[in-house]
Design a protein around this motif. Structure first.
Motif, PDB file in Angstrom:
ATOM      1  N   GLU A  21     -50.638 155.590  -9.952  1.00 37.37           N
ATOM      2  CA  GLU A  21     -49.511 155.999 -10.820  1.00 37.37           C
ATOM      3  C   GLU A  21     -48.066 155.911  -9.780  1.00 37.37           C
ATOM      4  N   MET A  22     -48.225 156.038  -8.717  1.00 43.95           N
ATOM      5  CA  MET A  22     -46.899 156.142  -7.932  1.00 43.95           C
ATOM      6  C   MET A  22     -46.407 154.574  -7.801  1.00 43.95           C
ATOM      7  N   VAL A  23     -47.445 153.698  -7.515  1.00 45.74           N
ATOM      8  CA  VAL A  23     -47.145 152.278  -7.405  1.00 45.74           C
ATOM      9  C   VAL A  23     -46.281 151.925  -8.747  1.00 45.74           C
ATOM     10  N   GLN A  24     -47.378 152.190  -9.995  1.00 48.22           N
ATOM     11  CA  GLN A  24     -46.725 151.565 -11.102  1.00 48.22           C
ATOM     12  C   GLN A  24     -45.278 152.340 -11.578  1.00 48.22           C
ATOM     13  N   SER A  25     -44.963 153.625 -11.110  1.00 49.77           N
ATOM     14  CA  SER A  25     -43.822 154.147 -11.435  1.00 49.77           C
ATOM     15  C   SER A  25     -42.607 153.453 -10.566  1.00 49.77           C
ATOM     16  N   ARG A  26     -42.818 153.109  -9.558  1.00 41.91           N
ATOM     17  CA  ARG A  26     -41.912 152.509  -8.468  1.00 41.91           C
ATOM     18  C   ARG A  26     -41.637 151.201  -8.448  1.00 41.91           C
ATOM     19  N   LYS A  27     -42.612 150.364  -8.618  1.00 37.73           N
ATOM     20  CA  LYS A  27     -42.676 148.988  -8.588  1.00 37.73           C
ATOM     21  C   LYS A  27     -41.786 148.577  -9.874  1.00 37.73           C
ATOM     22  N   LYS A  28     -41.184 147.206  -9.553  1.00 38.83           N
ATOM     23  CA  LYS A  28     -40.102 146.659 -10.404  1.00 38.83           C
ATOM     24  C   LYS A  28     -40.556 145.366 -11.016  1.00 38.83           C
ATOM     25  N   LEU A  29     -41.731 144.887 -10.610  1.00 35.44           N
ATOM     26  CA  LEU A  29     -42.137 143.725 -11.234  1.00 35.44           C
ATOM     27  C   LEU A  29     -42.059 143.658 -12.800  1.00 35.44           C
ATOM     28  N   PRO A  30     -41.305 142.807 -13.468  1.00 35.79           N
ATOM     29  CA  PRO A  30     -41.323 142.898 -14.824  1.00 35.79           C
ATOM     30  C   PRO A  30     -42.818 143.218 -15.784  1.00 35.79           C
ATOM     31  N   HIS A  31     -42.975 144.009 -16.465  1.00 35.20           N
ATOM     32  CA  HIS A  31     -44.300 144.349 -17.109  1.00 35.20           C
ATOM     33  C   HIS A  31     -45.094 143.207 -17.782  1.00 35.20           C
ATOM     34  N   LYS A  32     -44.079 142.211 -18.446  1.00 32.72           N
ATOM     35  CA  LYS A  32     -44.451 141.424 -19.199  1.00 32.72           C
ATOM     36  C   LYS A  32     -45.456 140.400 -18.174  1.00 32.72           C
ATOM     37  N   LEU A  33     -44.693 140.224 -17.093  1.00 36.34           N
ATOM     38  CA  LEU A  33     -45.326 139.178 -15.871  1.00 36.34           C
ATOM     39  C   LEU A  33     -46.674 139.797 -15.378  1.00 36.34           C
ATOM     40  N   GLN A  34     -46.570 141.262 -15.221  1.00 38.12           N
ATOM     41  CA  GLN A  34     -47.807 142.075 -14.843  1.00 38.12           C
ATOM     42  C   GLN A  34     -48.927 141.979 -15.612  1.00 38.12           C
ATOM     43  N   GLU A  35     -48.668 141.951 -17.055  1.00 30.78           N
ATOM     44  CA  GLU A  35     -49.662 141.742 -18.085  1.00 30.78           C
ATOM     45  C   GLU A  35     -50.377 140.116 -17.847  1.00 30.78           C
ATOM     46  N   SER A  36     -49.406 139.378 -17.947  1.00 29.01           N
ATOM     47  CA  SER A  36     -49.956 137.871 -17.722  1.00 29.01           C
ATOM     48  C   SER A  36     -50.769 137.704 -16.551  1.00 29.01           C
ATOM     49  N   LEU A  37     -50.244 138.237 -15.451  1.00 30.79           N
ATOM     50  CA  LEU A  37     -51.223 138.071 -14.033  1.00 30.79           C
ATOM     51  C   LEU A  37     -52.426 138.961 -14.200  1.00 30.79           C
ATOM     52  N   THR A  38     -52.521 140.302 -14.581  1.00 25.68           N
ATOM     53  CA  THR A  38     -53.652 140.976 -14.714  1.00 25.68           C
ATOM     54  C   THR A  38     -54.713 139.964 -15.806  1.00 25.68           C
ATOM     55  N   ALA A  39     -54.232 139.517 -16.817  1.00 24.22           N
ATOM     56  CA  ALA A  39     -55.151 138.762 -17.691  1.00 24.22           C
ATOM     57  C   ALA A  39     -55.461 137.792 -17.060  1.00 24.22           C
ATOM     58  N   ALA A  40     -54.598 136.991 -16.063  1.00 32.52           N
ATOM     59  CA  ALA A  40     -55.318 135.674 -15.522  1.00 32.52           C
ATOM     60  C   ALA A  40     -56.160 136.016 -14.478  1.00 32.52           C
ATOM     61  N   PHE A  41     -55.844 137.266 -13.702  1.00 33.13           N
ATOM     62  CA  PHE A  41     -56.893 137.637 -12.573  1.00 33.13           C
ATOM     63  C   PHE A  41     -58.190 137.985 -13.297  1.00 33.13           C
ATOM     64  N   ALA A  42     -58.298 138.417 -14.302  1.00 32.18           N
ATOM     65  CA  ALA A  42     -59.548 139.133 -14.986  1.00 32.18           C
ATOM     66  C   ALA A  42     -60.355 137.642 -15.394  1.00 32.18           C
ATOM     67  N   LYS A  43     -59.738 136.555 -15.468  1.00 32.27           N
ATOM     68  CA  LYS A  43     -60.460 135.537 -15.732  1.00 32.27           C
ATOM     69  C   LYS A  43     -60.915 134.685 -14.767  1.00 32.27           C
ATOM     70  N   ILE A  44     -60.468 134.889 -13.148  1.00 33.57           N
ATOM     71  CA  ILE A  44     -60.556 134.086 -11.964  1.00 33.57           C
ATOM     72  C   ILE A  44     -61.971 134.857 -11.367  1.00 33.57           C
ATOM     73  N   PRO A  45     -62.798 134.014 -10.747  1.00 30.94           N
ATOM     74  CA  PRO A  45     -64.047 134.584 -10.137  1.00 30.94           C
ATOM     75  C   PRO A  45     -63.333 135.122  -8.849  1.00 30.94           C
ATOM     76  N   GLY A  46     -63.887 136.325  -8.512  1.00 29.32           N
ATOM     77  CA  GLY A  46     -63.519 136.741  -7.042  1.00 29.32           C
ATOM     78  C   GLY A  46     -63.794 135.980  -5.991  1.00 29.32           C
ATOM     79  N   VAL A  47     -65.004 135.478  -6.002  1.00 30.54           N
ATOM     80  CA  VAL A  47     -65.311 134.703  -4.791  1.00 30.54           C
ATOM     81  C   VAL A  47     -64.722 133.394  -4.558  1.00 30.54           C
ATOM     82  N   SER A  48     -63.703 133.034  -5.445  1.00 34.55           N
ATOM     83  CA  SER A  48     -62.739 131.906  -5.433  1.00 34.55           C
ATOM     84  C   SER A  48     -61.927 132.022  -4.120  1.00 34.55           C
TER      85      SER A  48
END
Length: 442
Positions: A21-48
């Motif tokens: 919660e502290m990180v989310q409140s302080r970081k300034k990376l645009p939320h739209k970009l975070q949404e795109s990255l979160t969605a992209a990382f959700a599709k990438i296999p971790g063992v890659s």
């Protein structure tokens, strides 16, 4: 489940939530970009991303041998394999947890404090009883066969431990240990590594009681987002990878591996755009200057390890007062130098952090990781910070101000990973298929 266990588990989850919660409140990376990255990382296999092979430690391995295995293998942690289970298809039965340097530091300091208290009672017998009652050094200390050598060993260890935690040795040295103070450092570590009852203390006895994070493996097809959340929000230092239906861990994914994977994203628009920004534009460092925990160069090295233990952190900047000018760095992993090289620290009673760094620097091949602080400025780019963390294989970089090199912040691997993602609602409930709260609170 005991109330204390429930409280501890709730505390672990609360700490994870508070950090994120502290990180989310302080970081300034645009939320739209975070949404795109979160969605992209959700599709990438971790063992890659880059993984490391598994080196296992048997539950009946002594603590001293476990330290040697970690040090010689140049790793921070290893899974502990149950001695009772030889066959079976369930990893839950095969593995007790993960042993890392933080657990060893906790064990060493806990016993130092127990021994110091016993020493003040001026009795080696009480020292043995207290330690055995704590359940950390085994029954040998109280056995009817424990002879004078064991008692003498406990007394010497008590003297060394007392000094280690700042207790005046003169208050408690008994008549049965007249030479203890003469060879304090050497004898203290000799007892821990080579003599009873310390050599009988097995990994199994500390891996659960001193575990700082849950043991949560992921499947080979788990997403990168799952791995990144476990390594950031939920504070895992390593994520074990399993193959479904088989009991053996296939590999580990570490925080360093993820950072190296992110560095490999150079050339992609989202990474290049983000990495070109100054860290201050991204809200880094997340902590304020008065939240940075440091150690003075003239303080005792054991005080540094105690600060790491008490604050559940992996490293500290070494500073000179009064302006917190950074002059070095010590980490939990550095305790191996104390445990494996007692001959370097014969002046243990007066071993300051500065003495420790200088000795390690001159006697090992790792001076840059101990004596030389890794720093950056507020106008350093995010990409430069990632490059340093990845290329130097360090876990934190200190942010300094102006020409005085005053420490004003710290950026950890966890912070960098957290910068890119957030946790979607009910993500882990859906992932595990049962109570994520119970799993992550273990």
């Amino acid at each position: 489940m005991a109330q204390s266990q429930i409280t501890e588990k709730s505390s672990h989850l609360a700490s994870s939530d508070a950090y994120f919660e502290m990180v989310q409140s302080r970081k300034k990376l645009p939320h739209k970009l975070q949404e795109s990255l979160t969605a992209a990382f959700a599709k990438i296999p971790g063992v890659s991303c880059y993984v490391i092979p598994v080196i296992e430690i048997d539950a009946d391995t002594s603590i001293s041998n476990a330290v040697k295995i970690l040090s010689e293998s140049n790793i921070l942690s290893a899974p502990v394999r149950s001695s009772a289970v030889q066959d079976g298809n369930d990893w839950r039965e095969r593995y007790l947890g993960i042993l890392d340097y933080s657990a060893i530091v906790l064990w060493v300091l806990e016993n130092a404090e127990i021994e110091a208290e016993a020493l003040l009672a001026n009795s080696a017998a009480i020292a043995g009883a207290r330690v055995s009652a704590a359940g950390t050094l085994g029954a040998l200390a109280l056995s009817s066969t424990a002879g004078p050598a064991v008692a003498a060993g406990l007394t010497v260890a008590a003297v060394g431990a007392a000094v280690a935690v700042g207790v005046a040795a003169e208050r408690g040295i008994g008549n049965d240990a007249p030479t203890a103070a003469d060879k304090l450092g050497e004898d203290f570590y000799k007892v821990i590594l080579q003599e009873e009852p310390f050599i009988s203390t097995m990994v199994e006895s500390i891996v659960k009681s001193h575990r700082r994070a849950p043991f949560v493996p992921v499947a080979k097809d788990s997403s990168m987002l799952t791995v990144m959340l476990l390594l950031s929000k939920y504070r895992l230092r390593t994520v074990p990878v399993i193959e479904m239906g088989k009991p053996f861990l296939k590999s580990f994914i570490t925080q360093s591996a993820v950072i190296q994977g992110l560095e490999g994203c150079k050339g992609r628009d989202w990474f290049d755009t983000t990495s070109a920004l100054p860290i201050s534009d991204l809200g880094l460092p997340y902590m304020s200057p008065d939240e940075v925990i440091s150690i003075g160069s003239d303080e005792l090295i054991f005080e540094a390890f105690k600060k790491m233990r008490d604050n559940n952190i992996g490293g500290l900047p070494v500073v000179q007062w009064p302006k917190k000018k950074i002059v070095g760095n010590v980490s939990i992993r550095d305790i191996r130098f104390l445990l494996l090289k007692p001959e370097l620290f014969s002046n243990f009673r007066q071993l300051t952090v500065e003495d420790f760094m200088n000795t390690v620097s001159s006697a090992t091949h790792e001076p840059s990781k101990v004596a030389t602080p890794i720093t950056c400025k507020l106008d350093s780019t995010f990409g430069n910070v990632i490059d340093i963390l990845a290329s130097m294989s360090v876990h934190r970089i200190y942010v300094t101000a102006d020409e005085d090199n005053e420490v004003i912040g710290v950026i950890t691997l966890r912070d960098v990973i957290s910068c890119f993602i957030f946790e979607p609602p009910k993500f882990f409930d859906n992932y595990f298929g049962f109570s994520a709260q119970e799993t992550l609170a273990e």
